[in-house]
Design a protein around this motif. Structure first.
Motif, mmCIF file in Angstrom:
data_model
loop_
_atom_site.group_PDB
_atom_site.id
_atom_site.type_symbol
_atom_site.label_atom_id
_atom_site.label_comp_id
_atom_site.label_asym_id
_atom_site.label_seq_id
_atom_site.Cartn_x
_atom_site.Cartn_y
_atom_site.Cartn_z
ATOM 1 N N ARG A 1 -4.138 5.027 7.195
ATOM 2 C CA ARG A 1 -3.683 5.655 5.991
ATOM 3 C C ARG A 1 -5.242 6.381 5.513
ATOM 4 N NH1 ARG A 1 -2.184 6.951 1.431
ATOM 5 N NH2 ARG A 1 -1.682 4.459 0.665
ATOM 6 N N ARG A 2 -5.688 5.241 5.962
ATOM 7 C CA ARG A 2 -7.838 5.286 4.996
ATOM 8 C C ARG A 2 -8.213 4.724 6.047
ATOM 9 N NH1 ARG A 2 -7.025 3.749 -0.864
ATOM 10 N NH2 ARG A 2 -4.702 2.395 -0.322
ATOM 11 N N GLU A 3 -8.623 4.593 6.748
ATOM 12 C CA GLU A 3 -8.574 4.141 7.998
ATOM 13 C C GLU A 3 -10.654 4.088 7.649
ATOM 14 O OE1 GLU A 3 -9.842 3.031 13.033
ATOM 15 O OE2 GLU A 3 -8.165 5.041 11.927
ATOM 16 N N SER A 4 -11.159 4.578 8.243
ATOM 17 C CA SER A 4 -12.648 4.789 7.543
ATOM 18 C C SER A 4 -12.728 3.778 6.315
ATOM 19 C CB SER A 4 -12.522 6.392 7.422
ATOM 20 O OG SER A 4 -14.333 6.426 6.923
ATOM 21 N N PHE A 5 -12.241 4.669 4.937
ATOM 22 C CA PHE A 5 -12.535 3.735 3.622
ATOM 23 C C PHE A 5 -12.219 2.179 3.943
ATOM 24 C CE2 PHE A 5 -11.392 1.602 0.267
ATOM 25 C CZ PHE A 5 -11.965 1.910 -0.771
ATOM 26 N N PHE A 6 -11.691 2.014 4.961
ATOM 27 C CA PHE A 6 -11.167 -0.062 4.399
ATOM 28 C C PHE A 6 -11.982 -0.204 5.612
ATOM 29 C CE2 PHE A 6 -7.384 1.172 2.729
ATOM 30 C CZ PHE A 6 -7.615 0.097 1.156
ATOM 31 N N LYS A 7 -12.873 0.113 6.555
ATOM 32 C CA LYS A 7 -13.243 -0.351 7.756
ATOM 33 C C LYS A 7 -14.496 -0.419 7.284
ATOM 34 C CE LYS A 7 -14.296 0.368 12.389
ATOM 35 N NZ LYS A 7 -14.095 2.510 13.536
ATOM 36 N N ASP B 1 0.494 -1.348 -0.170
ATOM 37 C CA ASP B 1 -0.127 -0.431 0.087
ATOM 38 C C ASP B 1 0.836 1.264 -0.237
ATOM 39 O OD1 ASP B 1 -2.078 1.376 0.319
ATOM 40 O OD2 ASP B 1 -1.665 1.811 2.062
ATOM 41 N N LYS B 2 1.826 1.453 0.285
ATOM 42 C CA LYS B 2 2.981 2.620 1.236
ATOM 43 C C LYS B 2 3.976 2.299 -0.460
ATOM 44 C CE LYS B 2 2.997 2.202 6.210
ATOM 45 N NZ LYS B 2 3.691 2.399 7.301
ATOM 46 N N ALA C 1 -6.772 -1.214 7.233
ATOM 47 C CA ALA C 1 -7.769 0.220 8.287
ATOM 48 C C ALA C 1 -6.609 0.615 9.310
ATOM 49 C CB ALA C 1 -9.218 -0.556 8.305
ATOM 50 N N GLU D 1 -15.563 -0.835 3.925
ATOM 51 C CA GLU D 1 -14.821 -1.915 3.564
ATOM 52 C C GLU D 1 -15.239 -3.498 3.860
ATOM 53 O OE1 GLU D 1 -15.548 -2.015 -0.383
ATOM 54 O OE2 GLU D 1 -15.301 0.681 -0.733
ATOM 55 N N GLN E 1 -10.902 14.482 -8.471
ATOM 56 C CA GLN E 1 -11.665 14.081 -8.334
ATOM 57 C C GLN E 1 -12.839 13.314 -9.366
ATOM 58 O OE1 GLN E 1 -12.900 12.519 -5.410
ATOM 59 N NE2 GLN E 1 -10.653 13.313 -4.334
#
Length: 346
Positions: free
Chosen positions: A155-161, A73-74, A151, A163, A262
């Motif tokens: 770095r994108r915790e909210s998104f992957f949670k 991911d990084k 998650a 998902e 976007q």
């Protein structure tokens, strides 16, 4: 002496800065919970949301932290691609041959699905081939573990949670078993490589067995791909676009301005570029063989994937649907090229 004092002072400031950074990193590490503690909290959150214990228990018992996922991911790409280096790898002779064979193999089923959803079968095959090499490479990671690892990375915790919770919904609905819910390191699943949220929005039960199985059921895979494109406004009376020649000293501000955007901003730039084929003809745009553009009443936007010195494409409305699937000019172009090579394009 004065210079020595400055050097010593600078060194002291630098050392203090390093100590501060190290202290901050140590503080961050100390405040971040362990993966076990993180998943324990997430488990309670899942139960509080109403997920059944008989679903939650085995899922959380299976969760594994994958350092390789975090590294992937990084990681930043080390090789700078151009369209001319990307296309031969993605649309190789082997892939073209396989696409043509599978198109013929599944043509009766594809024609029925294409008619139902209003999507040309060749685009279904092209997406299938480019996403998972016709189901041969879907990823071997447990999707719940991959999503929770990302998650936890933060770095994108909210998104992957979110998902992850969608993955729980898929399991709760019985479309796939936990052991069979495999995917990429990023959590993309099955032969169509849908994220769980895309699965919930677009996956279809193509054979009427009550399950949406994009892992092993070909009819479900094809129907899900077709439904995705249909929901994004696909028009089966049109193709995706075409490569074109621009005249000398062409005003490149007529093209979609480049930059990572976007989707809403990108669509605004599309609207500024879009005009009729007749208008592009007046501006001197030609087919690759230097003949006039088709005399059809179609609007198109101009895309320059590699900038002003690279190849040029007139993109039709279906291009926008493919850009919703994957907002990459290279990917969309590879889909279009492969689709065109499966059968004669419109």
């Amino acid at each position: 002496m004065f210079r020595t004092l400055i050097s010593l002072a600078t060194a002291a400031v630098f050392s203090a800065g390093v100590l501060t950074v190290n202290a901050q990193e140590q503080s961050t590490n100390e405040t971040k919970p362990s993966f076990a503690d993180y998943t324990a909290t997430l488990k309670q959150e899942a139960l509080s949301k109403g997920y059944a214990a008989e679903l939650v228990e085995p899922v959380f018992a299976s969760l594994t932290y994958h350092e390789r996922i975090v590294s992937a991911d990084k990681a930043q790409p080390e090789v700078v691609e151009t369209l001319s280096t990307y296309l031969p790898k993605r649309v190789s002779e082997i892939r073209i041959k396989m696409a043509r064979e599978r198109y013929q193999q599944y043509l009766p089923e594809l024609e029925k699905i294409g008619e139902k959803y209003g999507v040309q079968p060749r685009f279904i095959i092209a997406l299938w081939g480019l996403e998972s090499s016709f189901g041969r490479f879907m990823g071997t990671y447990s999707v719940p573990s991959a999503l929770v690892t990302l998650a936890y990375e933060g770095r994108r915790e909210s998104f992957f949670k979110q998902e992850f919770y969608q993955a729980l919904d898929i399991l709760a609905q019985g479309h796939i078993s936990l052991d069979e819910m495999k995917g990429s390191w990023a959590g993309a699943m099955g032969q169509s490589q849908f994220m769980p949220s895309s699965f919930m929005a677009y996956a279809q039960d193509g054979d009427g067995d009550g399950k949406k199985d994009i892992w092993t059921n070909q009819l479900d895979v094809f129907s899900s791909i077709a439904n995705y494109l249909k929901q994004q406004g696909w028009d089966n009376s049109k193709t995706w676009g075409r490569e074109v020649l621009l005249p000398a000293n062409f005003d490149n501000t007529q093209a979609i301005a480049r930059g990572s955007l976007q989707r809403g901003e990108w669509l605004e730039r599309w609207n500024k570029s879009e005009r009729s084929l007749a208008d592009w003809h007046k501006l001197g745009v030609q087919r690759l063989n230097k003949t006039p553009l088709p005399p059809r009443d179609i609007n198109a936007a101009l895309v320059l994937p590699d900038g002003e010195t690279g190849r040029a494409f007139l993109a039709y409305d279906n291009y926008k649907a493919l850009m919703h699937w994957n907002r990459s000019y290279y990917f969309v172009t590879s889909v279009g090229y492969l689709a065109d090579l499966i059968v004669t394009s419109e």
